[in-house]
Each structure stands twice: as C-alpha cells, then as structure tokens.
Motif scaffolding. Structure first.
Motif: not given
Length: 187
Positions: A157-178
């Motif tokens: 639940a803690e990880i899920r909440e961080e995935n939703i709110t921490n936009q740095t995580y979003w950048t990690y996803v985008y950059e590695d996908f790219k």
C-alpha cells in the motif's frame, strides 16, 4: 501456438482496458491525467518514424501496471502508436515466453514491427524502482512470522501510494522505457 501478432490482433486497446478497469482505476487515471510526455528529447519523433505496435501483458490489480500503463499510454498517444492489451491470466502461454527471473511479472510491453515480429521488450519495472522495492522488502518480517502478511500488505500500500504521488518515479519509468525502446528501434 498463437503468434504475438495474433495476440495483438485479438487484444483490446489500452483505452478500453483502462476504461474498463475494476481495480486501481482511479489511481491509474490520476497518473494518466498528470503525466506530461517530454517533447524535447527526440523519443516521440523516433516512435513516429518507426511506428512500432505495443502489446501490453497486464492485469488491473497490479501496482506496477497502475504506474506504467498510463505513462506508456501517454507516450503511445503522443506518437500515434497502436497500443493494445491482453490479460496475463486469461492465457498464460504468452507471458510464459517473457518470464522475469522465472516469474510471470507484469506488465510486459512487447514492441512489434510492421510484420508482427517482436523487436523489443520492456517491463515490468524501471531499475530504480526495482532497487527501491527490493530494499523495502528487506524490512519485512520472515515469511513464517504471523505478522508477515499484514506487514507485506502495508508495504505494498505504501509503495502504491508512492507510485501515484512521486513524479520522480514516473520519470524513472519514462526514461527506462525510452532507453530500452530506443535501443530496440535503432538495431
């Protein structure tokens, strides 16, 4: 045995998938609504030029899918790519071709060329996020401990909440996908 192209042909669009989610839908759309695709790094232009199709193996209860699917969908939309989804548990033959460390980890994104050949793969998690999850799991009690299940549930639940709110995580996803997709398309 069905080919990846046959799975793609039978798959539903990522929009249909997200619209029909029964679990983590609101959370997925929070990321989808707030993620802005970078437009100054050449990635979208490369995708527009190469036009790979994206076949996603996923399930809507998955926290990694909740994070990754909206971001990859935004990328696909920005580049005008056809992105479709299949459910991992509906037909495990496909996921069994793309195991992660021997497991059926999701989501997995397969890049198909115009002939339906798989030219690349990404998923289930950006390396920075994998490291974070592995580190956080070390805090869990032993599996035989009576508090393990409850502690694991709280951790997820803690990880899920961080995935939703921490936009740095979003950048990690985008950059590695790219990075992975660019390598696949430039071969």
């Amino acid at each position: 045995m069905k080919t990846e192209q046959q799975y793609f042909n039978e798959a539903i669009s990522i929009q249909q998938y997200m619209d029909n989610m029964t679990t983590l839908k609101e959370e997925s759309f929070r990321i989808y609504d707030d993620f802005a695709v970078p437009t100054n790094d050449g990635f979208i232009e490369l995708l527009k030029d190469k036009q790979p199709k994206i076949l996603t193996i996923t399930e809507d209860w998955c926290g990694d899918a909740m994070l990754n699917n909206p971001i990859v969908r935004r990328v696909a939309e920005a580049a005008g790519l056809d992105m479709r989804t299949v459910f991992r548990d509906a037909d495990t033959d496909l996921i069994d071709r793309y195991l992660t460390n021997g497991g059926r980890a999701i989501p997995i994104y397969l890049l198909l060329d115009s002939t339906g050949e798989v030219i690349g793969k990404w998923g289930p998690r950006a390396p920075e996020l994998q490291e974070l999850v592995v580190t956080k799991r070390t805090s869990l009690p032993d599996k035989e401990d009576p508090t393990f299940e409850e502690a694991q549930k709280a951790l997820y639940a803690e990880i899920r909440e961080e995935n939703i709110t921490n936009q740095t995580y979003w950048t990690y996803v985008y950059e590695d996908f790219k990075k992975q997709v660019t390598n696949a398309l430039q071969k």
